[in-house]
Design an enzyme around this catalytic site. Sequence first.
Site, PDB file in Angstrom:
ATOM      1  CB  ILE A   5      43.000  36.285  43.532  1.00  0.00           C
ATOM      2  CG1 ILE A   5      44.329  36.972  42.703  1.00  0.00           C
ATOM      3  CG2 ILE A   5      42.960  34.861  43.060  1.00  0.00           C
ATOM      4  CD1 ILE A   5      45.495  36.397  43.446  1.00  0.00           C
ATOM      5  CB  CYS A   6      43.053  37.207  39.004  1.00  0.00           C
ATOM      6  SG  CYS A   6      43.598  37.477  37.204  1.00  0.00           S
ATOM      7  CG  HIS A   7      40.024  38.030  35.180  1.00  0.00           C
ATOM      8  ND1 HIS A   7      41.190  37.969  34.893  1.00  0.00           N
ATOM      9  CD2 HIS A   7      39.629  38.975  34.077  1.00  0.00           C
ATOM     10  CE1 HIS A   7      41.800  38.520  34.081  1.00  0.00           C
ATOM     11  NE2 HIS A   7      41.041  39.253  33.147  1.00  0.00           N
TER      12      HIS A   7
END
Length: 180
Positions: A105-107
Amino acid sequence: MKIAFLVAPEGVEQVELTEPWRELSAAGHSPRLVSTEAGKIQAFDHLDKADTFDVDQTVADATVTEYDALILPGGVANPDFLRLQPDAVAFAKGFCNAGKPVAAICHAPWLLVEAGVVRGRTLTSFPSLGTDIRNAGGTWVDEQVHVCDAGPGPLITSRRPGDLKAFDEAILNRLSGAAA
């Protein structure tokens, strides 16, 4: 199922660690915190220090064969640190090569880019990683959650903390299918 959560000693976005952990635990899975150093990790709420969490195992002592899936929480500093750690890169790549579920998730997809496992795959992430994913041979999409089966194992990706409910549901759905 035994699930590895791979994080750096400092910089993981706390909610991206704790929410999937809580959901997996509630579903009867056994999450374990894996990091590059023993002791405790420092989580963050965006740029502010949050809680600390005990490390269960160092990545140097962990093996892909002892886990059923890998979760990669985000935060900007977390995957940026991990992608410079050969043991962490090899651990993530090992899950992909073994066909085991990987969720990021995300970065966190930065670690997957470094591991060379996004070519030919479709994934989402925090929008600023789109160019990195495309440059690594992947296809980037702007979706709440995306499950890609175009590889040896499923790759579950999501954009940001606001997408955690969909991310958690996708992980649980995939793991229930893997257990069947």
